[in-house]
Design a protein around this motif. Structure first.
Motif, PDB file in Angstrom:
ATOM      1  N   ARG A 151      78.405 -49.786   0.875  1.00  0.00           N
ATOM      2  CA  ARG A 151      77.188 -48.962   0.733  1.00  0.00           C
ATOM      3  C   ARG A 151      77.386 -47.888  -0.327  1.00  0.00           C
ATOM      4  O   ARG A 151      76.517 -47.632  -1.139  1.00  0.00           O
ATOM      5  CB  ARG A 151      76.830 -48.306   2.073  1.00  0.00           C
ATOM      6  CG  ARG A 151      76.219 -49.298   3.007  1.00  0.00           C
ATOM      7  CD  ARG A 151      75.638 -48.646   4.234  1.00  0.00           C
ATOM      8  NE  ARG A 151      75.320 -49.679   5.182  1.00  0.00           N
ATOM      9  CZ  ARG A 151      75.948 -49.879   6.336  1.00  0.00           C
ATOM     10  NH1 ARG A 151      76.905 -49.068   6.723  1.00  0.00           N
ATOM     11  NH2 ARG A 151      75.609 -50.871   7.114  1.00  0.00           N
ATOM     12  N   ILE A 178      69.711 -52.024  -1.108  1.00  0.00           N
ATOM     13  CA  ILE A 178      70.725 -51.306  -1.886  1.00  0.00           C
ATOM     14  C   ILE A 178      70.449 -49.791  -1.851  1.00  0.00           C
ATOM     15  O   ILE A 178      70.978 -49.041  -2.656  1.00  0.00           O
ATOM     16  CB  ILE A 178      70.822 -51.809  -3.349  1.00  0.00           C
ATOM     17  CG1 ILE A 178      69.486 -51.651  -4.096  1.00  0.00           C
ATOM     18  CG2 ILE A 178      71.309 -53.249  -3.401  1.00  0.00           C
ATOM     19  CD1 ILE A 178      69.609 -51.878  -5.610  1.00  0.00           C
ATOM     20  N   ILE A 201      55.163 -47.427   0.706  1.00  0.00           N
ATOM     21  CA  ILE A 201      56.527 -47.407   0.156  1.00  0.00           C
ATOM     22  C   ILE A 201      56.982 -48.860   0.099  1.00  0.00           C
ATOM     23  O   ILE A 201      56.728 -49.631   1.039  1.00  0.00           O
ATOM     24  CB  ILE A 201      57.485 -46.536   1.017  1.00  0.00           C
ATOM     25  CG1 ILE A 201      58.911 -46.571   0.452  1.00  0.00           C
ATOM     26  CG2 ILE A 201      57.468 -46.930   2.469  1.00  0.00           C
ATOM     27  CD1 ILE A 201      59.856 -45.543   1.095  1.00  0.00           C
ATOM     28  N   ALA A 202      57.583 -49.247  -1.005  1.00  0.00           N
ATOM     29  CA  ALA A 202      58.058 -50.635  -1.113  1.00  0.00           C
ATOM     30  C   ALA A 202      59.156 -50.724  -2.158  1.00  0.00           C
ATOM     31  O   ALA A 202      59.198 -49.956  -3.120  1.00  0.00           O
ATOM     32  CB  ALA A 202      56.913 -51.575  -1.488  1.00  0.00           C
ATOM     33  N   VAL A 244      52.777 -47.695  10.321  1.00  0.00           N
ATOM     34  CA  VAL A 244      53.519 -48.906   9.981  1.00  0.00           C
ATOM     35  C   VAL A 244      53.032 -50.033  10.892  1.00  0.00           C
ATOM     36  O   VAL A 244      52.745 -49.792  12.071  1.00  0.00           O
ATOM     37  CB  VAL A 244      55.050 -48.669  10.117  1.00  0.00           C
ATOM     38  CG1 VAL A 244      55.446 -48.184  11.495  1.00  0.00           C
ATOM     39  CG2 VAL A 244      55.846 -49.909   9.727  1.00  0.00           C
ATOM     40  N   LYS A 250      66.284 -44.962  11.122  1.00  0.00           N
ATOM     41  CA  LYS A 250      67.582 -44.507  10.578  1.00  0.00           C
ATOM     42  C   LYS A 250      67.447 -43.093  10.017  1.00  0.00           C
ATOM     43  O   LYS A 250      68.367 -42.288  10.098  1.00  0.00           O
ATOM     44  CB  LYS A 250      68.043 -45.466   9.479  1.00  0.00           C
ATOM     45  CG  LYS A 250      69.370 -45.063   8.863  1.00  0.00           C
ATOM     46  CD  LYS A 250      69.791 -45.948   7.732  1.00  0.00           C
ATOM     47  CE  LYS A 250      71.159 -45.511   7.193  1.00  0.00           C
ATOM     48  NZ  LYS A 250      71.478 -46.128   5.898  1.00  0.00           N
ATOM     49  N   TYR A 303      62.849 -46.220   8.907  1.00  0.00           N
ATOM     50  CA  TYR A 303      62.319 -44.924   9.344  1.00  0.00           C
ATOM     51  C   TYR A 303      63.151 -44.354  10.504  1.00  0.00           C
ATOM     52  O   TYR A 303      63.433 -43.159  10.553  1.00  0.00           O
ATOM     53  CB  TYR A 303      60.848 -45.057   9.762  1.00  0.00           C
ATOM     54  CG  TYR A 303      59.957 -45.648   8.690  1.00  0.00           C
ATOM     55  CD1 TYR A 303      60.192 -45.386   7.337  1.00  0.00           C
ATOM     56  CD2 TYR A 303      58.887 -46.481   9.003  1.00  0.00           C
ATOM     57  CE1 TYR A 303      59.394 -45.941   6.352  1.00  0.00           C
ATOM     58  CE2 TYR A 303      58.072 -47.029   8.022  1.00  0.00           C
ATOM     59  CZ  TYR A 303      58.339 -46.760   6.704  1.00  0.00           C
ATOM     60  OH  TYR A 303      57.547 -47.311   5.729  1.00  0.00           O
ATOM     61  N   ALA A 307      60.831 -52.089   8.173  1.00  0.00           N
ATOM     62  CA  ALA A 307      60.421 -50.734   7.779  1.00  0.00           C
ATOM     63  C   ALA A 307      60.722 -49.755   8.919  1.00  0.00           C
ATOM     64  O   ALA A 307      61.201 -48.638   8.683  1.00  0.00           O
ATOM     65  CB  ALA A 307      58.948 -50.713   7.404  1.00  0.00           C
ATOM     66  N   ASN A 336      56.289 -54.810  11.685  1.00  0.00           N
ATOM     67  CA  ASN A 336      57.163 -54.568  10.527  1.00  0.00           C
ATOM     68  C   ASN A 336      58.472 -53.896  10.975  1.00  0.00           C
ATOM     69  O   ASN A 336      58.684 -52.702  10.821  1.00  0.00           O
ATOM     70  CB  ASN A 336      56.443 -53.711   9.488  1.00  0.00           C
ATOM     71  CG  ASN A 336      57.183 -53.650   8.164  1.00  0.00           C
ATOM     72  OD1 ASN A 336      58.351 -54.023   8.083  1.00  0.00           O
ATOM     73  ND2 ASN A 336      56.501 -53.177   7.131  1.00  0.00           N
TER      74      ASN A 336
END
Ligand SMILES: CC(C)(COP(=O)(O)OP(=O)(O)OC[C@H]1O[C@@H](n2cnc3c(N)ncnc32)[C@H](O)[C@@H]1OP(=O)(O)O)[C@@H](O)C(=O)NCCC(=O)NCCS
Length: 166
Positions: free
Chosen positions: A9, A100, A91-92, A126, A139, A137, A133, A130
């Motif tokens: 990461r 990444i 957001i995408a 959301v 996390k 969120y 996504a 999904n």
């Protein structure tokens, strides 16, 4: 030598370098392409352009690819601040550049802007299905605070409302 997950990461931005910046008009065609590839409800070129040029409270960010090849824009965030709230509308991340860290960095940058503008929380809707996504969120510390029945069309679906205090 094999890398642990956390070592990998940390290295991701070096393997696939990018930067999060203010969105510009020249980014819009890339933004719309990502929107179309991501299964989002369509805003389209004109709506993003209007937000960018006419809404002084908008928060419009682009993730710019720093490698010499590939698309120039690899992710975007579109939102606005209203009183105490930063609302994230879309957001995408480009499908070839997912996982990444782009989505998380876009959201972190948006949250920083919201904080500097004096907002107290971030709110977003959301799709209930999904899960990816929602993992992002969660996390980042978002909590579920509501459910809007049939909020989405094509296909019709409920939205979860998620909130992050900042
Ligand atoms: C949701 C989305 C923006 C995530 O973007 P991304 O750039 O791939 O996400 P990141 O690489 O920043 O991931 C951050 C964290 O989110 C979670 N996550 C993201 N994608 C995941 C996946 N496919 N599976 C499991 N967890 C995932 C992980 O916790 C990840 O952290 P980690 O990689 O350190 O484990 C992207 O999948 C996307 O564009 N989806 C289509 C559009 C969309 O659904 N937008 C949201 C509308 S509300």
């Amino acid at each position: 030598m094999s890398l642990s997950d956390s070592q990998y990461r940390d290295l991701r931005p070096m393997i696939r370098p990018y930067i999060i910046e203010q969105m510009w008009e020249r980014d819009l065609s890339g933004v719309v392409e990502i929107e179309e590839m991501s299964g989002l409800n369509r805003w389209g070129y004109d709506a993003y352009r209007r937000e960018l040029l006419s809404n002084e409270n908008s928060v419009m960010l682009a993730a710019r690819n720093l490698a010499g090849d590939g698309p120039q824009v690899i992710g975007f965030l579109a939102g606005w601040t209203v009183e105490d709230e930063l609302h994230v509308n879309n957001i995408a991340t480009h499908p070839d550049y997912r996982r990444i860290g782009v989505g998380q960095r876009l959201m972190e940058t948006g949250v920083d802007i919201g904080r500097r503008r004096g907002t107290a929380y971030v709110l977003l809707e959301v799709r209930a299905s999904n899960e990816v996504a929602q993992l992002l969120y969660r996390k980042m510390g978002f909590n579920y605070v509501g459910r809007r029945r049939d909020y989405y069309r094509l296909p019709a679906e409920d939205a979860f409302v998620m909130k992050l205090d900042i």
